[in-house]
Write a protein that holds these residues in place. Sequence first.
Motif, PDB file in Angstrom:
ATOM      1  N   GLN A 162       0.835  -1.203   0.000  1.00  0.00           N
ATOM      2  CA  GLN A 162       0.000   0.000   0.000  1.00  0.00           C
ATOM      3  C   GLN A 162       0.868   1.251   0.000  1.00  0.00           C
ATOM      4  O   GLN A 162       0.661   2.182  -0.791  1.00  0.00           O
ATOM      5  N   THR A 214       1.784   4.121  -3.144  1.00  0.00           N
ATOM      6  CA  THR A 214       1.606   5.582  -3.058  1.00  0.00           C
ATOM      7  C   THR A 214       2.862   6.294  -3.543  1.00  0.00           C
ATOM      8  O   THR A 214       2.777   7.278  -4.284  1.00  0.00           O
ATOM      9  N   ARG A 224       3.337   5.675  -7.479  1.00  0.00           N
ATOM     10  CA  ARG A 224       2.371   6.448  -8.266  1.00  0.00           C
ATOM     11  C   ARG A 224       2.710   7.941  -8.238  1.00  0.00           C
ATOM     12  O   ARG A 224       2.561   8.638  -9.246  1.00  0.00           O
ATOM     13  N   SER A 225       3.156   8.423  -7.092  1.00  0.00           N
ATOM     14  CA  SER A 225       3.535   9.840  -7.005  1.00  0.00           C
ATOM     15  C   SER A 225       4.709  10.138  -7.926  1.00  0.00           C
ATOM     16  O   SER A 225       4.720  11.155  -8.630  1.00  0.00           O
ATOM     17  N   HIS A 233      -1.706   9.336 -10.425  1.00  0.00           N
ATOM     18  CA  HIS A 233      -2.395   9.239  -9.141  1.00  0.00           C
ATOM     19  C   HIS A 233      -3.653   8.388  -9.237  1.00  0.00           C
ATOM     20  O   HIS A 233      -4.385   8.446 -10.224  1.00  0.00           O
ATOM     21  N   PHE A 244      -6.567   6.590  -2.507  1.00  0.00           N
ATOM     22  CA  PHE A 244      -6.060   5.620  -1.535  1.00  0.00           C
ATOM     23  C   PHE A 244      -6.931   4.379  -1.455  1.00  0.00           C
ATOM     24  O   PHE A 244      -6.463   3.301  -1.084  1.00  0.00           O
ATOM     25  N   VAL A 281      -5.620   2.248  -4.269  1.00  0.00           N
ATOM     26  CA  VAL A 281      -4.296   1.758  -3.894  1.00  0.00           C
ATOM     27  C   VAL A 281      -4.407   0.646  -2.851  1.00  0.00           C
ATOM     28  O   VAL A 281      -3.697  -0.362  -2.916  1.00  0.00           O
ATOM     29  N   ASN A 324      -3.268  10.300   3.693  1.00  0.00           N
ATOM     30  CA  ASN A 324      -3.385   9.790   2.334  1.00  0.00           C
ATOM     31  C   ASN A 324      -4.794   9.312   2.025  1.00  0.00           C
ATOM     32  O   ASN A 324      -5.163   9.170   0.858  1.00  0.00           O
ATOM     33  N   PHE A 329       0.468  11.890  -3.146  1.00  0.00           N
ATOM     34  CA  PHE A 329       0.590  11.353  -1.797  1.00  0.00           C
ATOM     35  C   PHE A 329       1.746  11.980  -1.017  1.00  0.00           C
ATOM     36  O   PHE A 329       2.646  12.591  -1.585  1.00  0.00           O
TER      37      PHE A 329
END
Length: 228
Positions: free
Chosen positions: A50, A54, A57-58, A63, A66, A69, A124, A155
Amino acid sequence: MPASDALEGIQACVFDAYGTLFDVHSAIGKHQHRLGGRADQISLLWRTKQLEYTWIRSLMGLHADFWKVTQDALDFALDRHGINDPELRADLMEAYLKLDCYPEVPEVLSMLKDGGFRLAILSNGTPAMLEAAVKNSNIEQFIEKNFSVEEVGIFKPDFRVYQIAVDGLGIRPEQIVFLSSNAWDAHGAAAFGFKVTWVNRFGQSKERLPGKPHFTIANLLELPNLLG
């Protein structure tokens, strides 16, 4: 530096949600009997992926919120352990909306509120996820605002996330004490300019990262005395 000096002028306490106020492993805990001896491993992998998702992806600039994700990370963890059970998956995701808060949280938030501090969450999590977690733990009367990264679409520890709390509360970064059990988050917040207290619940080693938390505590029960 004495705590009274370092935390002089603090007006608000801003909390990370997952791992700081809410026990992320309580979702698996509610269904541990269905996972047997693999429950702890699955929960740890779920959380690890998890967070990784984040950050990745950032960095990719792609994006997803959450909730997505969290689903993807759970799917990875279940697949790694050879589990294909749609009903269990649905139940675990539902449980993530109803995470247990740590035992000391309501008492500490009540003390801080009575002490005149403004209290907020910066997470997040999506607004819906945060609202559900706060309501489930019966702490909504203490929390002035739930700030979500969805306001900026990236994030933590991107500085734009920490700026959300500054803008939302209308005070300066140095008037905010930020609390997180996630060391990387604590370092990010300190580098941004918050006064930071790392809630090192699990006796983790210190990170080698920019920014340095001003204080370290074992749990939130130590916070009221720290703030005086």
